[in-house]
Write a protein that holds these residues in place. Structure first.
Motif: not given
Length: 785
Positions: A565-578
């Motif tokens: 879930g943490l890895l998916d959250g990084i991919r889905e939320v934080r990666l697109p925001r920089g």
């Protein structure tokens, strides 16, 4: 519940051959050190190891008289060498004492005195001085050449005598290699005696110390994030014959713009010598050039095969030292053709490998072992942790405030891992002498590993520990090695750390994370530490019942779900925001820290390896082929409909301040329709995300508080963050709403109530059943325009 022992291919067998991508010279050298007559002053049978607190798969495979037999310096190889690892006579005196008259104990070098593998296994303090002694003879085939005595590392102040005469200056430093030319001290053709003294103040001094603390060497409660000290010799000790004029180092920097390798050949005893450097692959030379010693020149590498984590291609390198037309010295090496830098990618500042952005996902690697403490029991063990990173889909590793032997960097180069190398920290802000020492040791560490293709970033300081002059140090490190990224402070948001304001990255630590780190004007955004999910595996605890983590998991299934879930959250939320990189804490448990993906003894892989690998690969792939961002219509009213099958007639609505789902249709009351209508506005905390204002209560917004979701008004940073949500693509065209300040946690309906739900969490509303469906909302026309 998985209890699968971690596989250990070829454990304990010295490798006789490397693959074709590795330099041919290294193939001759691995496991072929000379056996020296008179190598030990007592029969090995007189020595036995102590029982290790936990046994790794390699604990019982360490040779008594020839541990770590592999060639210790893979980027500067010669065919002749002699390993001095093995049984040495040993004594401990007071710190201010001279050489003892007797050496009543024996120690197995290069394992530290605190370790079981050394055979000593006891606490060493700042009041002690360690003494080592052994005999050796110089092979007759070395006649006419100089003899170098090398130490991979010894912690901390080391003085060496050969045949009762001191060999050079005392060395201060715990993490850098050092050498002495002992030719003039030798009894050629006879027996020689080497004596070594080491004093290590650990955290009582002002030197680089990392995670070491003066704790009991046997398992005990407590310790926190600090571990057993490691005093004395802890890397290979060896002899090497050289010519009087000889090569000491190769500095190699790839230049992909011109398909050339920049080379500086460092040397000793030279005067007017030239150097010839050849680059080859598969036995075929691709480029050769000659230039002056000590001055940079370039070697052509046409159509250079680029080194990447997915394709860690290594070229063989040979350097010859020339006196006129005569070759007086030759060394083997290798290189990987790759570059690292910063660039704007779709308007976001990112680290780029070979000009391309690839998300760097890795773990914190502390480099501790329950049997050897600072020293891996075998070369296979040293490789194992890095191989596990690859098996789990990571492409990066942060070596945390420790510097490993050069063979560790060789395995990272060969296996294909991007390395963030920390400079070991100090316990406290040092005085002037301590600063001079720390900075000098840091420069030596950079020099010794500057040609490793895997190393892409130097991490200067961590969480403010011993911090000083952050900006100056970052600038100086960048000037000293401009070919790599520099992190002035990892965890600049943590623990009293002060940001130097420069370097190439802004680095936050967020537990459990992943947090909201964003780039600034000149630096990419990285998450230097996050995670810390813990699970204690019965039978594989250092101190049973004493382990801790940043967030304990009730089962291995929860650990899997939470981590993915943490890895998916990084991919889905934080990666697109920089966000451009993330370092999970950590690859293995360490003593009482139980938040590893593997147990401390490396016997159990706690997580579902295939599932973690797939999540990491999805993250890496998303960085290469980013999806279009999800956008919502701002300034307009909309209603949010449930998409879970069987509940698609329900909408998000507020009632008495809390938020629920309820069936809404044409026959519903005007109040219910208004309660189910929201105005979408730019995010109160971040305008790249969104906030949802109540239709019939202007100025009040959808916000989470203690995981429950409400309709409330308010002010301040916390309120604005709680009332901001970032959209993520859901199923069947729907949208998932991630909390701005808790990325990876989503608005979910559960028993008609709205909650901020955590993938892999242990609460009822975190249940994995229908999690994606329950967190996906259809954004539809408003019930009350």
């Amino acid at each position: 519940m998985r209890r699968t022992p971690a596989p250990v291919p070829h454990a304990g067998r010295p490798r006789r051959r490397w693959t074709a991508t590795v330099l041919a010279v290294l193939a001759l050298l691995a496991g072929t050190a000379l056996t020296i007559p008179g190598a030990a002053t007592a029969a090995p049978a007189a020595w036995t190891p102590k029982p290790a607190p936990m046994t790794t798969p390699w604990t019982n495979q360490v040779p008594v008289d020839n541990p770590l037999p592999e060639y210790p310096r893979p980027q500067l190889t010669r065919p002749d060498w002699a390993n001095l690892n093995g049984i040495w006579d040993f004594a401990v005196t007071s710190a201010d004492a001279g050489r003892p008259a007797a050496f009543p104990e024996q120690i197995r070098v290069p394992f530290v005195a605190e370790s079981a593998l050394s055979g000593i296994q006891r606490r060493i303090t700042q009041n002690d001085k360690l003494w080592y002694k052994r005999a050796f003879t110089v092979p007759s085939g070395w006649d006419g050449r100089r003899v170098q005595l090398h130490f991979g590392a010894s912690d901390w102040r080391t003085t060496v005598w050969v045949n009762d005469r001191q060999a050079g200056a005392t060395h201060d430093g715990g993490y850098d290699a050092f050498s002495y030319d002992i030719t003039d001290l030798l009894n050629r053709g006879g027996t020689n005696t080497v004596v070594v003294s080491v004093w290590d103040p650990t955290q009582t001094g002002t030197q680089a110390v990392g995670k070491q603390r003066l704790n009991d060497v046997l398992p005990h409660p407590g310790g926190g994030i600090f571990y057993t000290a490691a005093s004395g010799i802890w890397q290979t000790v060896w002899l090497e014959p050289t010519a009087a004029a000889h090569i000491t180092r190769l500095d190699m920097v790839p230049d992909l713009t011109t398909n050339r390798l920049k080379v500086t050949v460092r040397s000793a005893g030279t005067s007017g010598h030239q150097a010839r450097v050849s680059v080859s692959t598969g036995g075929s030379t691709v480029g050769t050039a000659t230039g002056p010693v000590g001055t940079e020149f370039t070697v052509p590498v046409p159509s250079a095969h680029r080194w990447t984590p997915d394709d860690p291609f290594l070229y063989d390198v040979r350097a010859d030292l020339l006196s006129g037309s005569t070759t007086v010295d030759s060394v083997g090496s290798y290189t990987g053709m790759r570059t690292i830098g910063l660039a704007r990618v779709d308007g976001v500042l990112r680290p780029v490998l070979n000009g391309q952005f690839v998300f760097q996902t890795g773990t914190l690697d502390q480099g501790y072992w329950p049997d050897g403490i600072y020293t891996a029991p075998t070369d296979a063990a040293l490789r194992f942790d890095l191989q596990k990173h690859k098996d789990l889909g990571f492409n990066m590793v942060r070596k945390h405030i420790k510097v490993e032997p050069q063979r560790w960097f060789y395995w990272a180069d060969r296996l294909g891992l991007l390395v963030w190398q920390d400079m070991p920290s100090m316990e406290r802000t040092p005085d002037a002498a301590g600063r001079t020492q720390w900075e000098a040791e840091y420069r030596r560490i950079i020099d010794q590993h500057r040609s490793s293709p895997s190393v892409v970033m130097w991490v200067n300081q961590n969480e403010g520990w011993g911090q000083y002059d952050q900006a100056r140090i970052a600038n100086e490190v960048k000037a000293y090695d401009s070919s790599r990224l520099v992190d002035n402070m990892s965890g600049v948001n943590c623990c009293g750390a002060v940001d130097g304001g420069n370097g190439d990255v802004v680095d936050h630590h967020v537990y459990v994370g992943p947090g909201t780190t964003v780039p600034d004007a000149d630096r990419a955004a990285v998450l230097g530490e996050y995670g810390g999910l813990g699970f204690k595996v019965a039978g594989h605890e250092w101190y049973p019942g004493g382990g801790f983590s940043y967030e304990d998991q009730p089962s291995l299934a929860h650990l899997d779900n939470r981590f993915v879930g943490l890895l998916d959250g990084i991919r889905e939320v934080r990666l697109p925001r920089g966000l451009s990189a993330a370092v999970y804490t950590e690859i293995t448990d360490v003593e009482n820290e139980a938040n590893g993906l593997l147990t401390y003894d490396r016997q159990v892989v706690k997580v579902d390896q295939a599932r973690v690998r797939a999540a990491n690969r999805a993250l890496i792939d998303a960085s290469r082929s980013p999806a279009a961002p999800v956008t919502l219509p701002t300034g307009q009213f909309r209603s949010l409909r449930v998409t879970t099958p069987g509940y698609t007639d329900r909408y998000m609505r507020h009632k008495d301040g809390a938020v629920f789902t309820e069936v809404v249709n044409a026959g519903s009351t005007a109040l219910l329709k208004a309660d189910a209508t929201w105005r979408i506005v730019p995010g109160l905390a971040d305008t790249s995300c969104y906030s949802f204002e109540s239709r019939n209560y202007p100025g009040e917004y959808l916000r989470h508080r203690n995981s429950r979701v409400y309709k409330e008004g308010g002010s301040g940073d916390l309120f604005r963050a709680d009332a901001t949500f970032c959209p993520v693509r859901g199923v069947n065209g729907g949208v998932r709403l991630s909390a701005y300040n808790f990325p990876g946690q989503y608005l979910r309906h559960y028993d008609a109530e709205l909650w901020l739900a955590n993938p892999g969490g242990s609460r009822a509303y975190d249940s994995p059943a229908l999690f994606t469906e329950d967190t996906t909302w259809a954004v539809e026309a408003p019930w009350t325009p």
